[in-house]
Write an enzyme that holds these catalytic residues in place. Structure first.
Site, PDB file in Angstrom:
ATOM      1  N   ASP A 115      -3.896  -1.076  -5.681  1.00  0.00           N
ATOM      2  CA  ASP A 115      -4.472  -0.862  -4.356  1.00  0.00           C
ATOM      3  C   ASP A 115      -5.992  -1.013  -4.357  1.00  0.00           C
ATOM      4  O   ASP A 115      -6.639  -0.884  -3.315  1.00  0.00           O
ATOM      5  CB  ASP A 115      -4.051   0.490  -3.774  1.00  0.00           C
ATOM      6  CG  ASP A 115      -4.432   1.673  -4.633  1.00  0.00           C
ATOM      7  OD1 ASP A 115      -4.511   1.515  -5.869  1.00  0.00           O
ATOM      8  OD2 ASP A 115      -4.645   2.777  -4.088  1.00  0.00           O
TER       9      ASP A 115
ATOM     10  N   ASP B 274     -12.517   9.635  -1.601  1.00  0.00           N
ATOM     11  CA  ASP B 274     -11.059   9.502  -1.607  1.00  0.00           C
ATOM     12  C   ASP B 274     -10.386  10.693  -0.927  1.00  0.00           C
ATOM     13  O   ASP B 274     -10.668  11.845  -1.250  1.00  0.00           O
ATOM     14  CB  ASP B 274     -10.627   9.381  -3.079  1.00  0.00           C
ATOM     15  CG  ASP B 274      -9.130   9.495  -3.305  1.00  0.00           C
ATOM     16  OD1 ASP B 274      -8.367   9.251  -2.370  1.00  0.00           O
ATOM     17  OD2 ASP B 274      -8.748   9.795  -4.458  1.00  0.00           O
TER      18      ASP B 274
ATOM     19  N   GLY C 253      10.579  -7.344   5.487  1.00  0.00           N
ATOM     20  CA  GLY C 253      10.519  -8.574   4.715  1.00  0.00           C
ATOM     21  C   GLY C 253       9.162  -8.899   4.133  1.00  0.00           C
ATOM     22  O   GLY C 253       9.030  -9.840   3.345  1.00  0.00           O
TER      23      GLY C 253
ATOM     24  N   HIS D 272      -5.367  12.294  -7.838  1.00  0.00           N
ATOM     25  CA  HIS D 272      -6.329  12.400  -6.737  1.00  0.00           C
ATOM     26  C   HIS D 272      -6.771  13.840  -6.509  1.00  0.00           C
ATOM     27  O   HIS D 272      -6.055  14.796  -6.798  1.00  0.00           O
ATOM     28  CB  HIS D 272      -5.712  11.850  -5.455  1.00  0.00           C
ATOM     29  CG  HIS D 272      -5.327  10.404  -5.553  1.00  0.00           C
ATOM     30  ND1 HIS D 272      -6.178   9.375  -5.207  1.00  0.00           N
ATOM     31  CD2 HIS D 272      -4.182   9.813  -5.973  1.00  0.00           C
ATOM     32  CE1 HIS D 272      -5.570   8.223  -5.409  1.00  0.00           C
ATOM     33  NE2 HIS D 272      -4.366   8.456  -5.872  1.00  0.00           N
TER      34      HIS D 272
END
Length: 541
Positions: free
Chosen positions: A73, A192, A44, A365
């Site tokens: 993000d 990253d 939820g 990426h």
């Protein structure tokens, strides 16, 4: 000199919630402020936010938020946390700036927000920090690595990146900026890790164009192309291919409409010709002359493509022979939703193409070879894998070790971690130094869905609920259950529970004692006959 503190507020135990704070003396800057997307164990919940408790206590010291690029993000948490940290100035590249402004309008925050646009070559002076930038290739234009110049050396936050020497209609990575930083002295590289488990080099966007053009050219009827709305590079490729092949484009999905509008305004999607048409005008065209750009590549319940698959879209119905292209990677946790969507599309006669069948998506990426090159380019004194789950972070660490990088110089990122430099050689690594549990967003509530609420939701989803009211004076007992037994068995099931409740009440005690006794005895009974553990809620009056 003062201590330099680098604090990971989010992004190191999930995909998303990226936020890193830099603190020197009484000055703080934050790089990125992103949201995360919940997985199955947080029922939820709409979004997750980085935990900013540490920043709230120091809000007067924040000199600015610096954004690497425009994906949610990395920017999505800003509307939720701005009030709590005093709305510091936001520094962002042009595309990210426009996306942030759109969200600010949605939240009624545009007047509170101060956004400054930076570009290649700009230098920001934020208290004791000097901040410069290096252009990188990703799958959204205007993506940058952030160089934070500190008294102890340069800290590089790569943002999302890959080395693509043939990117689509944008410059390649600014290798010179990384080399120059290396010569000046890189203290720490925060890199990253999203695709750290993939070997070799990352794919080039130019390679994807060929397969996309082949599919669109050979499609016998309509093309429905779905990707992330923020994946501007892919949208630009599809627009250019459709213009070349004579297909008109109609957009379906609010986020897609917003992003394409911004990209057209910034000239990131070319305006040559009248390739875009309205939904109404698209009805007048032959199927072979139409391409629908739709949201829904992740199987989102309210997206355009899912509505088409469910026959609930107000304008478009799927037809046998439609070509559906899913041009995006799979966000962890969305696998089943995407597979269910593909099944529905296939059963309706659509020809579905995705990355496992053809190269219709290049991730934004870096892969293992990219990672090795980044370390060689920057020659950091210390290295921190960030942006990913622990599996990806440790895969990135393994790659660094494979090229001889010293293990004692690697600090694996972790939410709540604080690295303290009192000199350039011996940092203190403090784990769980600051609160780090992600903050939930559920409807209008921020942070009010805690572990207790989530535990109750999971119990409801797994085993249902039994609600019992007891009026002690009148001896009246009412039992209501949901999701425990079927309707045919409910009557006898409820009668058995009433007997147990009467037994519990007859043992006496105050209301609290009786309530706890009923809860335990009913749970024990249900588990003995059904091997289930529903949520039992007794109310004693």
């Amino acid at each position: 000199m003062e201590d330099l503190k680098i604090t990971i507020l989010g992004g190191c135990q999930q995909i998303g919630c990226n936020a890193t704070a830099f603190e020197y003396g009484d000055s703080i800057i934050v790089v990125d402020m992103g949201l995360g997307f919940p997985e199955g164990d947080v029922l939820g919940v709409d979004y997750l936010l980085p935990n900013i408790s540490y920043l709230k206590q120091r809000r007067e010291n924040i000199r600015g938020i610096v954004i690497t690029h425009g994906h949610l993000d990395h920017i999505g948490a800003i509307p939720y946390i701005g009030d709590n940290i005093g709305w510091p100035t936001i520094y962002a590249p042009a595309m990210a700036s426009e996306l942030i402004k759109v969200r600010a309008e949605d939240f009624g925050q545009k007047e509170q927000m101060d956004i400054q646009v930076y570009k290649s070559g700009d230098v920001l002076n934020l208290g004791p920090f000097k901040v410069s930038f290096a252009r990188v290739t990703h799958n959204i234009p205007d993506s940058y690595s952030v160089f934070v110049h500190t008294p102890y050396g340069i800290v590089i936050v790569t943002g999302d990146w890959k080395f693509d020497n043939t990117p689509y209609k944008e410059p390649p990575t600014d290798y010179g900026a990384f080399t120059k930083a290396s010569e000046e002295g890189v203290l720490l590289l925060c890199s990253d890790s999203t695709n750290a488990m993939k070997s070799g080099w990352s794919d080039s966007e130019s390679e994807i164009s060929r397969d996309l053009e082949y599919l669109i050219e050979k499609a016998p009827g309509r093309v429905i192309a779905s990707t992330f709305a923020s994946l501007i590079t892919r949208l630009s490729q599809i627009v250019d291919i459709c213009r070349k092949l004579g297909r008109k484009i109609v957009i379906s999905g609010r986020s897609m409409e917003t992003t394409v509008s911004i990209a057209r305004h910034l000239k990131l999607i070319e305006e040559n010709g009248d390739v875009f048409v309205t939904r109404k005008d698209s009805k007048k065209l032959k199927d072979k002359n139409i391409c629908i750009l739709a949201t829904g590549s992740q199987g989102e319940e309210t997206s355009s493509l899912v509505k088409m698959a469910n026959d609930t879209h107000p304008d478009f119905k799927l037809k046998a022979g439609d070509t559906v292209i899913l041009s995006s990677s799979v966000i962890p946790g969305n696998e089943m939703a995407i597979y269910h969507l593909m099944d529905k599309l296939t059963l309706k006669g659509a020809n579905v193409f995705h990355n496992e069948l053809m190269d219709v998506h290049a991730g934004g990426h870096s892969h293992a070879e990219d990672h090795k090159m980044m370390i060689h380019l920057t020659k950091p004194k210390f290295f921190m894998p960030v942006h990913g789950t622990p599996t990806y972070l440790y895969a990135h660490k393994k790659t660094a070790l494979s090229i001889g990088y010293p293990e004692e110089k690697i600090i694996v990122g972790e939410n709540g971690l604080q690295v303290v430099f009192s000199d350039s050689y011996n940092p203190k690594v403090l784990r769980k130094a600051v609160p780090s549990d992600p903050v939930t967003v559920d409807g209008l509530g921020i942070g009010d869905v805690d572990k207790t609420v989530l535990s109750e939701r999971n119990k409801l989803a797994d085993d249902g609920i039994v609600f019992i009211t007891i009026e002690r004076k009148r001896g009246k007992i009412v039992v209501i259950s949901r999701g425990v037994v079927n309707d045919e068995e409910k009557m006898s099931f409820h009668e058995d529970i009433k007997k147990i409740v009467r037994e519990a009440v007859d043992k006496g005690g105050d209301d609290k004692k009786v309530k706890n006794r009923i809860e335990g005895m009913v749970q024990e009974y249900i588990h003995s006959v059904l091997a289930r553990k529903p949520l039992v809620v007794p109310v004693v009056m």
